[in-house]
Design a protein around this motif. Structure first.
Motif, PDB file in Angstrom:
ATOM      1  N   GLY B   1       0.810  -1.201   0.000  1.00 17.68           N
ATOM      2  CA  GLY B   1       0.000   0.000   0.000  1.00 17.68           C
ATOM      3  C   GLY B   1       0.852   1.263   0.000  1.00 17.68           C
ATOM      4  O   GLY B   1       2.063   1.221   0.128  1.00 17.68           O
ATOM      5  N   GLN B   2       0.176   2.371  -0.152  1.00 11.94           N
ATOM      6  CA  GLN B   2       0.872   3.658  -0.198  1.00 11.94           C
ATOM      7  C   GLN B   2       1.557   3.951   1.132  1.00 11.94           C
ATOM      8  O   GLN B   2       0.972   3.741   2.193  1.00 11.94           O
ATOM      9  N   GLN B   3       2.795   4.424   1.051  1.00 15.86           N
ATOM     10  CA  GLN B   3       3.532   4.828   2.245  1.00 15.86           C
ATOM     11  C   GLN B   3       4.024   6.248   2.076  1.00 15.86           C
ATOM     12  O   GLN B   3       4.493   6.633   1.002  1.00 15.86           O
ATOM     13  N   VAL B   4       3.937   7.009   3.152  1.00 14.90           N
ATOM     14  CA  VAL B   4       4.379   8.405   3.124  1.00 14.90           C
ATOM     15  C   VAL B   4       5.328   8.615   4.305  1.00 14.90           C
ATOM     16  O   VAL B   4       4.935   8.473   5.458  1.00 14.90           O
ATOM     17  N   MET B   5       6.568   8.922   3.971  1.00 19.31           N
ATOM     18  CA  MET B   5       7.600   9.070   4.987  1.00 19.31           C
ATOM     19  C   MET B   5       8.004  10.533   5.109  1.00 19.31           C
ATOM     20  O   MET B   5       8.010  11.274   4.112  1.00 19.31           O
ATOM     21  N   GLN B   6       8.357  10.922   6.320  1.00 17.89           N
ATOM     22  CA  GLN B   6       8.836  12.275   6.547  1.00 17.89           C
ATOM     23  C   GLN B   6      10.182  12.243   7.254  1.00 17.89           C
ATOM     24  O   GLN B   6      10.431  11.384   8.112  1.00 17.89           O
ATOM     25  N   ILE B   7      11.026  13.188   6.900  1.00 21.14           N
ATOM     26  CA  ILE B   7      12.277  13.395   7.617  1.00 21.14           C
ATOM     27  C   ILE B   7      12.485  14.885   7.849  1.00 21.14           C
ATOM     28  O   ILE B   7      12.009  15.699   7.032  1.00 21.14           O
ATOM     29  N   PRO B   8      13.098  15.256   8.969  1.00 24.10           N
ATOM     30  CA  PRO B   8      13.499  14.349  10.035  1.00 24.10           C
ATOM     31  C   PRO B   8      12.305  13.937  10.906  1.00 24.10           C
ATOM     32  O   PRO B   8      11.209  14.476  10.754  1.00 24.10           O
ATOM     33  N   GLN B   9      12.527  12.987  11.772  1.00 25.89           N
ATOM     34  CA  GLN B   9      11.484  12.566  12.697  1.00 25.89           C
ATOM     35  C   GLN B   9      11.288  13.627  13.779  1.00 25.89           C
ATOM     36  O   GLN B   9      10.179  13.856  14.256  1.00 25.89           O
ATOM     37  N   TYR B  10      12.393  14.273  14.140  1.00 23.23           N
ATOM     38  CA  TYR B  10      12.367  15.278  15.222  1.00 23.23           C
ATOM     39  C   TYR B  10      13.431  16.331  14.934  1.00 23.23           C
ATOM     40  O   TYR B  10      14.514  16.004  14.430  1.00 23.23           O
ATOM     41  N   GLN B  11      13.094  17.577  15.224  1.00 22.53           N
ATOM     42  CA  GLN B  11      14.092  18.635  15.122  1.00 22.53           C
ATOM     43  C   GLN B  11      13.888  19.651  16.233  1.00 22.53           C
ATOM     44  O   GLN B  11      12.754  20.071  16.504  1.00 22.53           O
ATOM     45  N   HIS B  12      15.019  20.023  16.814  1.00 24.83           N
ATOM     46  CA  HIS B  12      15.018  21.008  17.884  1.00 24.83           C
ATOM     47  C   HIS B  12      15.800  22.220  17.382  1.00 24.83           C
ATOM     48  O   HIS B  12      16.967  22.084  17.011  1.00 24.83           O
ATOM     49  N   VAL B  13      15.171  23.393  17.358  1.00 21.76           N
ATOM     50  CA  VAL B  13      15.837  24.598  16.878  1.00 21.76           C
ATOM     51  C   VAL B  13      15.696  25.687  17.915  1.00 21.76           C
ATOM     52  O   VAL B  13      14.829  25.645  18.803  1.00 21.76           O
ATOM     53  N   GLN B  14      16.544  26.677  17.763  1.00 23.06           N
ATOM     54  CA  GLN B  14      16.400  27.873  18.594  1.00 23.06           C
ATOM     55  C   GLN B  14      15.513  28.865  17.859  1.00 23.06           C
ATOM     56  O   GLN B  14      15.499  28.927  16.620  1.00 23.06           O
ATOM     57  N   GLU B  15      14.787  29.609  18.622  1.00 29.26           N
ATOM     58  CA  GLU B  15      13.881  30.587  18.025  1.00 29.26           C
ATOM     59  C   GLU B  15      14.654  31.490  17.064  1.00 29.26           C
ATOM     60  O   GLU B  15      15.739  31.965  17.390  1.00 29.26           O
ATOM     61  N   GLY B  16      14.063  31.701  15.887  1.00 34.45           N
ATOM     62  CA  GLY B  16      14.729  32.511  14.876  1.00 34.45           C
ATOM     63  C   GLY B  16      15.402  31.692  13.790  1.00 34.45           C
ATOM     64  O   GLY B  16      15.665  32.203  12.687  1.00 34.45           O
ATOM     65  N   GLU B  17      15.699  30.434  14.085  1.00 34.40           N
ATOM     66  CA  GLU B  17      16.295  29.560  13.079  1.00 34.40           C
ATOM     67  C   GLU B  17      15.218  29.067  12.117  1.00 34.40           C
ATOM     68  O   GLU B  17      14.035  29.059  12.426  1.00 34.40           O
ATOM     69  N   ASP B  18      15.654  28.637  10.951  1.00 33.12           N
ATOM     70  CA  ASP B  18      14.728  28.089   9.964  1.00 33.12           C
ATOM     71  C   ASP B  18      14.550  26.584  10.185  1.00 33.12           C
ATOM     72  O   ASP B  18      15.374  25.930  10.845  1.00 33.12           O
ATOM     73  N   PHE B  19      13.476  26.065   9.624  1.00 30.44           N
ATOM     74  CA  PHE B  19      13.142  24.641   9.776  1.00 30.44           C
ATOM     75  C   PHE B  19      12.534  24.122   8.482  1.00 30.44           C
ATOM     76  O   PHE B  19      11.758  24.829   7.826  1.00 30.44           O
ATOM     77  N   THR B  21      10.863  20.374   6.809  1.00 30.04           N
ATOM     78  CA  THR B  21      10.513  18.966   6.869  1.00 30.04           C
ATOM     79  C   THR B  21      10.197  18.486   5.462  1.00 30.04           C
ATOM     80  O   THR B  21       9.600  19.216   4.661  1.00 30.04           O
ATOM     81  N   TYR B  22      10.620  17.259   5.165  1.00 30.71           N
ATOM     82  CA  TYR B  22      10.469  16.698   3.831  1.00 30.71           C
ATOM     83  C   TYR B  22       9.542  15.489   3.873  1.00 30.71           C
ATOM     84  O   TYR B  22       9.581  14.692   4.803  1.00 30.71           O
ATOM     85  N   CYS B  23       8.763  15.377   2.843  1.00 33.41           N
ATOM     86  CA  CYS B  23       7.728  14.352   2.758  1.00 33.41           C
ATOM     87  C   CYS B  23       7.903  13.580   1.449  1.00 33.41           C
ATOM     88  O   CYS B  23       7.993  14.200   0.378  1.00 33.41           O
ATOM     89  N   ASN B  24       7.946  12.256   1.521  1.00 31.68           N
ATOM     90  CA  ASN B  24       8.136  11.436   0.329  1.00 31.68           C
ATOM     91  C   ASN B  24       7.122  10.308   0.284  1.00 31.68           C
ATOM     92  O   ASN B  24       6.978   9.560   1.249  1.00 31.68           O
ATOM     93  N   SER B  25       6.463  10.208  -0.858  1.00 31.46           N
ATOM     94  CA  SER B  25       5.457   9.168  -1.041  1.00 31.46           C
ATOM     95  C   SER B  25       5.992   8.061  -1.940  1.00 31.46           C
ATOM     96  O   SER B  25       6.774   8.303  -2.857  1.00 31.46           O
ATOM     97  N   SER B  26       5.514   6.846  -1.678  1.00 34.98           N
ATOM     98  CA  SER B  26       5.922   5.710  -2.503  1.00 34.98           C
ATOM     99  C   SER B  26       5.170   5.692  -3.835  1.00 34.98           C
ATOM    100  O   SER B  26       5.567   4.982  -4.763  1.00 34.98           O
ATOM    101  N   THR B  27       4.090   6.464  -3.919  1.00 41.25           N
ATOM    102  CA  THR B  27       3.304   6.519  -5.142  1.00 41.25           C
ATOM    103  C   THR B  27       2.996   7.967  -5.511  1.00 41.25           C
ATOM    104  O   THR B  27       3.133   8.869  -4.674  1.00 41.25           O
ATOM    105  N   THR B  28       2.615   8.193  -6.739  1.00 47.36           N
ATOM    106  CA  THR B  28       2.234   9.527  -7.191  1.00 47.36           C
ATOM    107  C   THR B  28       0.947   9.954  -6.501  1.00 47.36           C
ATOM    108  O   THR B  28       0.014   9.156  -6.343  1.00 47.36           O
ATOM    109  N   LEU B  29       0.908  11.205  -6.097  1.00 56.58           N
ATOM    110  CA  LEU B  29      -0.234  11.724  -5.343  1.00 56.58           C
ATOM    111  C   LEU B  29      -1.099  12.645  -6.203  1.00 56.58           C
ATOM    112  O   LEU B  29      -0.593  13.365  -7.055  1.00 56.58           O
TER     113      LEU B  29
END
Lengths: 114, 111
Positions: B1-19, B21-29
């Motif tokens: 079945g369709q799988q959708v993965m994201q990275i990173p699983q967790y991120q800790h930043v200081q206020e003001g920093e950029d962030f 997150t990436y999302c990848n699907s096993s099938t076309t959406l």
């Protein structure tokens, strides 16, 4: 946007018993969805409930374990049957928007099975 | 079945920093949606992308849908403590309105 309420908000149940979760929407919607979310995890779709037809279950979920009712366009129930500790989770209902696919979620029901 | 993965699983930043997150699907959406879930809360819809290569902005948030419609990203510029939560992408590709949620990225922002 739709406003969704769920009852109960939380419950602690004994293994072997069943719990019925109610989901009420403030407007008529065609499709309602039931999800399970274990702590710190993503959402897993249990089933899609359309009014007037049988619910459609996802792989790994069966009607005997998770019977669903959808008596009208504003209400649905999900029953978690013959519970075990593995059923401890947050159960969420959602509805899809009118002309878009966005989903609006209820506040969830936190279930603990002892 | 369709799988959708994201990275990173967790991120800790200081206020003001950029962030990002990436999302990848096993099938076309057919479309990709993004949701934010605050601690103890329920998922709240942020945006939907439909077209290949589409880019949308909401204040400090920039969302992008890949050319092949199999990946997406969410970028937050100059994070604030109010950005704390878990960000989920959700792919639409099968039955109308049905979504497959990604694994999520939990963002922690500290002063």
């Amino acid at each position: 946007s739709a406003v969704i309420s769920q009852k109960p908000s939380r419950d602690i149940c004994q293994r072997g018993t069943s719990l019925t979760i109610q989901c009420q929407v403030d407007s008529q919607v065609t499709m309602m969805f039931w999800y399970r979310q274990q702590p710190g995890q993503s959402l897993t779709l249990i089933a899609t409930a359309n009014q007037g037809s049988e619910a459609t279950y996802e792989s790994g979920f069966v009607i005997d374990k998770f019977p669903i009712s959808r008596p009208n366009l504003t209400f649905s129930t999900l029953t978690v049957s013959n519970m075990s500790p593995e059923d401890s989770s947050i159960y969420l209902c959602s509805v899809s928007g009118g002309q878009t696919d966005e989903q609006f979620f209820g506040p969830g029901t936190r279930l603990t099975v002892l | 079945g369709q799988q959708v993965m994201q990275i990173p699983q967790y991120q800790h930043v200081q206020e003001g920093e950029d962030f990002t997150t990436y999302c990848n699907s096993s099938t076309t959406l057919s479309n990709i949606q993004w949701y934010k879930q605050r601690p103890g809360g329920h998922p709240v819809f942020l945006i939907q992308l439909v077209k290949s290569g589409e880019v949308k902005k909401q204040k400090r948030l920039t969302f992008q849908f890949g050319e092949a419609k199999k990946n997406s990203s969410l970028h937050i510029t100059a994070t604030q403590t109010t950005d704390v939560g878990t960000y989920f992408c959700a792919g639409g590709g099968g039955t109308a309105s049905k979504l497959t949620f990604g694994t999520g990225t939990r963002l922690q922002v500290t002063l």
